[in-house]
Design an enzyme around this catalytic site. Structure first.
Site, PDB file in Angstrom:
ATOM      1  N   TYR A 135      -7.468  23.755   0.222  1.00 16.57           N
ATOM      2  CA  TYR A 135      -6.078  23.467  -0.154  1.00 16.57           C
ATOM      3  C   TYR A 135      -5.139  24.632   0.196  1.00 16.57           C
ATOM      4  CZ  TYR A 135      -7.757  19.437  -2.850  1.00 16.57           C
ATOM      5  OH  TYR A 135      -8.331  18.255  -3.238  1.00 16.57           O
ATOM      6  N   LYS A 186     -21.804  21.749  -0.972  1.00 17.36           N
ATOM      7  CA  LYS A 186     -22.288  20.954   0.167  1.00 17.36           C
ATOM      8  C   LYS A 186     -22.934  21.952   1.119  1.00 17.36           C
ATOM      9  CE  LYS A 186     -22.408  16.972   2.416  1.00 17.36           C
ATOM     10  NZ  LYS A 186     -23.216  15.826   1.975  1.00 17.36           N
ATOM     11  N   ASP A 218     -22.085  14.981  -2.969  1.00 17.11           N
ATOM     12  CA  ASP A 218     -22.231  13.525  -2.865  1.00 17.11           C
ATOM     13  C   ASP A 218     -23.195  13.008  -3.921  1.00 17.11           C
ATOM     14  OD1 ASP A 218     -24.007  15.094  -1.426  1.00 17.11           O
ATOM     15  OD2 ASP A 218     -24.368  13.611   0.138  1.00 17.11           O
ATOM     16  N   ASP A 242     -11.374  18.697  -7.774  1.00 18.35           N
ATOM     17  CA  ASP A 242     -10.250  17.772  -7.890  1.00 18.35           C
ATOM     18  C   ASP A 242     -10.783  16.347  -8.030  1.00 18.35           C
ATOM     19  OD1 ASP A 242      -7.782  16.565  -7.712  1.00 18.35           O
ATOM     20  OD2 ASP A 242      -7.357  17.199  -5.650  1.00 18.35           O
ATOM     21  N   ASP A 246     -11.522  14.028 -11.829  1.00 20.90           N
ATOM     22  CA  ASP A 246     -10.885  12.723 -12.056  1.00 20.90           C
ATOM     23  C   ASP A 246     -11.939  11.648 -12.292  1.00 20.90           C
ATOM     24  OD1 ASP A 246      -8.302  13.607 -11.884  1.00 20.90           O
ATOM     25  OD2 ASP A 246      -7.688  12.121 -10.387  1.00 20.90           O
TER      26      ASP A 246
END
Ligand code: NAD
Length: 351
Positions: A135, A186, A218, A242, A246
């Site tokens: 980001y 990852k 994942d 992020d 959620d």
């Protein structure tokens, strides 16, 4: 202990008033000072984060934040929009660690879209790094290649020190809970997260009492809906966090119940419900104040060193749910439907 109280817009004032009622009920030496932020800040001084509000936030020991935003401000240039206040506070105060607990109170297990037996009693804490990763990494942008095709670029980047400081936050948080930490990356594909895994493992040597595991992002996304109760604390980078936070919050099915914290390197923090300013129900005494009240409890635990008082507030919230008090967002047949103020008063009475 000084607390900056920033109610914001929409339902912000209504829910904050209930959290303040709860804080005032505790016999603690708390000085609560209010200031406008978001749209209210813009209305007061033409800036969503007025200089006086930022100064108060800087000098306070902790910040309790309501919610910001409203359609009235949608046409303003981006830098004047209410949401800029949150980004400005995060940046100015160096708030790099975002803590989002997702808890399912047994009484509300039916509110989840998952089967009640999968989520009843769930209590997971997601810790997301907030100031690094793809980001913020440079270079970034959309450019024209020599062959005339447009290309978008973002850069995933973490320095060792950035990983280490969020790892310390996560291990310390795990120590205040069930002492299990799962670091999500990852590492099989991305070198940035290979480094993440190495640094978290190195940091873990200082926390022999915390059980550390690693999981690919994942798989974690899958495990969160398959068997979320396997997790105690999850720590991960900005982008994975992020998405996963959620996902985890929706396991609970009740947006009006979830608090959050954003901490700096010294334990100072900004505490806020995860929901927004809910303009559709603002001013109607309908909003659920429990996420804000639980944010105040987190503030006492993580910034003001009053974990026992935080436990009491959380127990009071559990009690009012057991007693059947429900705001409109968690309403079920046969329960006592209450408004914002009555819910706040019920928590105060339970305390
Ligand atoms: P929202 O979270 O405000 O509302 C989504 C839905 O959930 C609405 O139907 C609302 O009525 C309901 N809801 C939210 N909080 C509730 C509560 N405490 N009790 C009962 N019901 C509740 O999200 P949105 O509608 O997408 O955004 C509204 C405004 O809030 C926008 O301006 C947005 O930018 C802003 N926003 C601010 C924050 C923040 O301040 N941190 C976060 C998200 C959105």
């Amino acid at each position: 202990m000084k607390v900056a109280v920033l109610p914001g817009d929409g339902i912000g004032g209504e829910i904050m008033a209930q959290a303040v009622k709860v804080l005032n009920k505790l016999a603690l030496p708390l000085e609560l000072e209010h200031a406008p932020v978001g749209g209210a800040g813009y209305d007061a001084s033409g800036d969503p984060l007025p200089a006086a509000t930022l100064a108060l936030a800087r000098e306070a020991d902790a910040i309790l934040f309501g919610a910001v935003g409203g359609s009235k401000y949608d046409a303003l240039p981006r830098v004047k929009r209410p949401e800029q206040a949150i980004l400005g506070l995060r940046k100015s105060l160096g708030l790099f660690a975002n803590l989002r607990p997702a808890q399912v109170h047994d009484e509300l297990a039916g509110a989840s879209t998952l089967k009640p037996e999968v989520v009843a009693g769930l209590d997971v804490l997601i810790i997301r790094e907030l100031t690094g990763d793809i980001y913020f990494g440079e270079p970034r942008g959309i450019s024209m290649r020599a062959d005339g095709e447009r290309e978008g670029v973002n850069t995933m980047r973490y320095r060792e020190s950035e990983i280490r400081r969020i790892a310390h936050v996560a291990f310390n948080a795990a120590r205040k809970r069930r002492r299990k930490l799962c670091s999500v990356d990852k590492a099989n594909v991305l070198e940035t997260t290979e480094l993440w895994r190495q640094v978290v493992s190195e940091t873990g040597k200082e926390y022999a009492d915390v059980e550390l595991s690693h999981m690919y992002v994942d798989n974690c996304a899958m495990q969160l809906v398959r068997n979320p109760k396997q997790f105690d604390v999850i720590v991960t980078g900005n982008m994975f966090g992020d998405i996963l936070s959620d996902e985890a919050s929706m396991l609970t099915g009740s947006i009006g119940m979830l608090p959050s914290a954003s901490l700096d390197a010294h334990g100072k923090g900004l505490y806020e419900p995860i929901h927004g300013s809910a303009p559709d129900i603002a001013g109607m005494d309908l909003a659920n104040p429990l996420a804000t009240i639980l944010s105040a409890a987190m503030m006492l635990r993580y910034s003001l060193n009053h974990g026992v008082v935080a436990d009491r507030i959380e127990a009071a919230v559990r009690q009012v749910l057991k007693q059947g008090y429900r705001t409109v967002d968690i309403q079920e047949a046969g329960r006592k439907k209450v408004g914002t103020q009555e819910m706040g008063a019920a928590v105060v009475a339970a305390l």
